[in-house]
Design a protein around this motif. Structure first.
Motif, PDB file in Angstrom:
ATOM      1  N   ILE A   1       0.849  -1.187   0.000  1.00  0.00           N
ATOM      2  CA  ILE A   1       0.000   0.000   0.000  1.00  0.00           C
ATOM      3  C   ILE A   1       0.886   1.238   0.000  1.00  0.00           C
ATOM      4  O   ILE A   1       1.879   1.316   0.740  1.00  0.00           O
ATOM      5  N   TRP A   2       0.514   2.197  -0.839  1.00  0.00           N
ATOM      6  CA  TRP A   2       1.270   3.437  -0.990  1.00  0.00           C
ATOM      7  C   TRP A   2       0.330   4.621  -0.785  1.00  0.00           C
ATOM      8  O   TRP A   2      -0.883   4.494  -0.865  1.00  0.00           O
ATOM      9  N   GLU A   3       0.952   5.790  -0.578  1.00  0.00           N
ATOM     10  CA  GLU A   3       0.214   7.041  -0.546  1.00  0.00           C
ATOM     11  C   GLU A   3       0.687   7.875  -1.724  1.00  0.00           C
ATOM     12  O   GLU A   3       1.894   8.048  -1.919  1.00  0.00           O
ATOM     13  N   CYS A   4      -0.259   8.373  -2.520  1.00  0.00           N
ATOM     14  CA  CYS A   4       0.101   9.046  -3.769  1.00  0.00           C
ATOM     15  C   CYS A   4      -0.727  10.316  -3.949  1.00  0.00           C
ATOM     16  O   CYS A   4      -1.930  10.310  -3.667  1.00  0.00           O
ATOM     17  N   PRO A   5      -0.114  11.409  -4.425  1.00  0.00           N
ATOM     18  CA  PRO A   5      -0.902  12.601  -4.753  1.00  0.00           C
ATOM     19  C   PRO A   5      -1.961  12.266  -5.803  1.00  0.00           C
ATOM     20  O   PRO A   5      -1.688  11.543  -6.760  1.00  0.00           O
ATOM     21  N   ILE A   6      -3.155  12.805  -5.634  1.00  0.00           N
ATOM     22  CA  ILE A   6      -4.260  12.479  -6.526  1.00  0.00           C
ATOM     23  C   ILE A   6      -3.924  12.775  -7.979  1.00  0.00           C
ATOM     24  O   ILE A   6      -4.203  11.975  -8.877  1.00  0.00           O
ATOM     25  N   GLU A   7      -3.286  13.913  -8.232  1.00  0.00           N
ATOM     26  CA  GLU A   7      -3.029  14.319  -9.619  1.00  0.00           C
ATOM     27  C   GLU A   7      -1.955  13.485 -10.309  1.00  0.00           C
ATOM     28  O   GLU A   7      -1.766  13.580 -11.524  1.00  0.00           O
ATOM     29  N   LEU A   8      -1.274  12.615  -9.543  1.00  0.00           N
ATOM     30  CA  LEU A   8      -0.204  11.809 -10.134  1.00  0.00           C
ATOM     31  C   LEU A   8      -0.519  10.308 -10.124  1.00  0.00           C
ATOM     32  O   LEU A   8       0.365   9.486 -10.344  1.00  0.00           O
ATOM     33  N   VAL A   9      -1.773   9.965  -9.863  1.00  0.00           N
ATOM     34  CA  VAL A   9      -2.165   8.559  -9.853  1.00  0.00           C
ATOM     35  C   VAL A   9      -1.853   7.888 -11.188  1.00  0.00           C
ATOM     36  O   VAL A   9      -1.362   6.753 -11.236  1.00  0.00           O
ATOM     37  N   HIS A  10      -2.138   8.577 -12.290  1.00  0.00           N
ATOM     38  CA  HIS A  10      -1.896   7.983 -13.616  1.00  0.00           C
ATOM     39  C   HIS A  10      -0.423   7.692 -13.831  1.00  0.00           C
ATOM     40  O   HIS A  10      -0.042   6.709 -14.461  1.00  0.00           O
ATOM     41  N   LYS A  11       0.454   8.569 -13.294  1.00  0.00           N
ATOM     42  CA  LYS A  11       1.899   8.344 -13.402  1.00  0.00           C
ATOM     43  C   LYS A  11       2.312   7.115 -12.599  1.00  0.00           C
ATOM     44  O   LYS A  11       3.170   6.328 -13.010  1.00  0.00           O
ATOM     45  N   PHE A  12       1.699   6.972 -11.428  1.00  0.00           N
ATOM     46  CA  PHE A  12       2.035   5.844 -10.568  1.00  0.00           C
ATOM     47  C   PHE A  12       1.588   4.533 -11.211  1.00  0.00           C
ATOM     48  O   PHE A  12       2.251   3.502 -11.062  1.00  0.00           O
TER      49      PHE A  12
END
Length: 330
Positions: free
Chosen positions: A263-274
């Motif tokens: 499980i990770w924490e990711c900025p919403i606007e960079l989900v596609h990058k992740f």
């Protein structure tokens, strides 16, 4: 973890009055406990992302045993129309396949297979409906899943009967014996591999995985399952290391590893990058393993620790500005 996560404060739309204060070990809590797990949220502007090995145990056992049925439902049969062969219902849902061999369910499943669904050919319905087995065979699939997992974790007939009853699916001892026989009829190569693991354990005093790990199960009948579980850890850890090695990854933060899920924490606007990072790490891992059956990793976004397992609706995705067609939908 390296950081702490707040529970929903009073007044928040998802606040749970039953959860006041808690000291949490994320690896130990039950993911299905919604009041507690649903109260663990990421920082503002972020979401949790859960990645697990899809069909982890079946994929590993299919690779190690070469069993044709297990290979079919984990890889070769995905996106194909189901069919019957030698009394076995071949489809990409192992639990429905087991249900189709159980006396109390098999005639009903065969009837749906032959008559179709709502005037539509069964095969067409199956490949055009996401998770079709859960849609049309829900009442058969649920107990069959409990039986499949129970036998996979080495329950004998008495244990399977008791476990099934505890889950709300009472069966007789005779039925438990028949279910076990059906399970192994579908997996003859797995049964051979299981016995080979037990022989090696008795001969050498330990079992060894393809990754060089050795372990000593408490009983020889636990050897095959021990080998599978001991293979999950190096796979998920290697995947995480590959993910962390990507330059694009560094906007996300590691939260926890729970068996075959990270499980990770990711900025919403960079989900596609992740998601792109996940695809690259997955490709690199499969190239390193060079298995016949490629491993696949899920990608589930959530506003809470609970949702990072169960997924969120398309409407919620849209409200967050996450417009993707690869996310799990609750």
């Amino acid at each position: 973890m390296g950081k702490s996560y707040e529970l929903y404060p009073p007044g928040h739309e998802l606040f749970q009055p039953s959860v006041q204060e808690a000291t949490l070990n994320l690896q130990a809590i039950a993911r299905g406990h919604k009041p507690l797990v649903g109260s663990i949220v990421p920082r503002p502007g972020h979401v949790f992302v859960g990645m697990d090995i899809e069909s982890a145990e079946p994929t590993i056992i299919a690779q190690l045993s070469g069993d044709p049925f297990v290979r079919y439902f984990t890889f070769e049969g995905i996106g194909k129309k189901p069919f019957y062969k030698d009394g076995i219902f071949y489809c990409d849902d192992q639990y429905v396949s087991l249900a189709a061999m159980v006396p109390k369910f098999k005639d009903q499943i065969r009837k749906v297979f032959e008559e179709g669904v709502d005037g539509q050919d069964f095969g067409d319905f199956w490949i055009n409906t996401p998770e079709a087995g859960k849609v049309i065979f829900k009442n058969f699939r649920k107990p069959a899943k409990a039986w499949d997992l129970g036998i996979g974790y080495d329950l004998g007939a008495p244990g399977l009967r008791d476990d099934s009853e505890s889950k709300g699916f009472p069966i007789t001892l005779k039925e438990a014996i028949t279910i076990r026989e059906s399970y192994w009829k579908m997996r003859p190569y797995v049964y051979t591999f299981k016995k080979e693991c037990e022989r090696n354990y008795r001969k050498f005093g330990y079992i060894s995985t393809p990754f060089g790990f050795r372990s000593r199960p408490t009983d020889d009948y636990k050897c095959m399952n021990g080998q599978i579980q001991a293979s999950v850890n190096p796979i998920i850890n290697t995947f995480a290391l590959y993910l962390e090695s990507l330059h694009e990854y560094h906007h996300a933060y590691f939260v926890a590893c729970i068996h075959d899920e990270i499980i990770w924490e990711c900025p919403i606007e960079l989900v596609h990058k992740f998601y792109e990072c996940k695809q690259k790490a997955q490709q690199k891992l499969n190239k390193m393993l060079d298995w016949d059956i490629p491993l696949r990793f899920g990608f589930v976004v959530g506003r809470s620790f609970y949702e990072a397992k169960e997924g969120i609706s398309k409407e919620i995705q849209g409200s967050l500005g996450i417009n993707t067609n690869y996310l799990k939908v609750a």
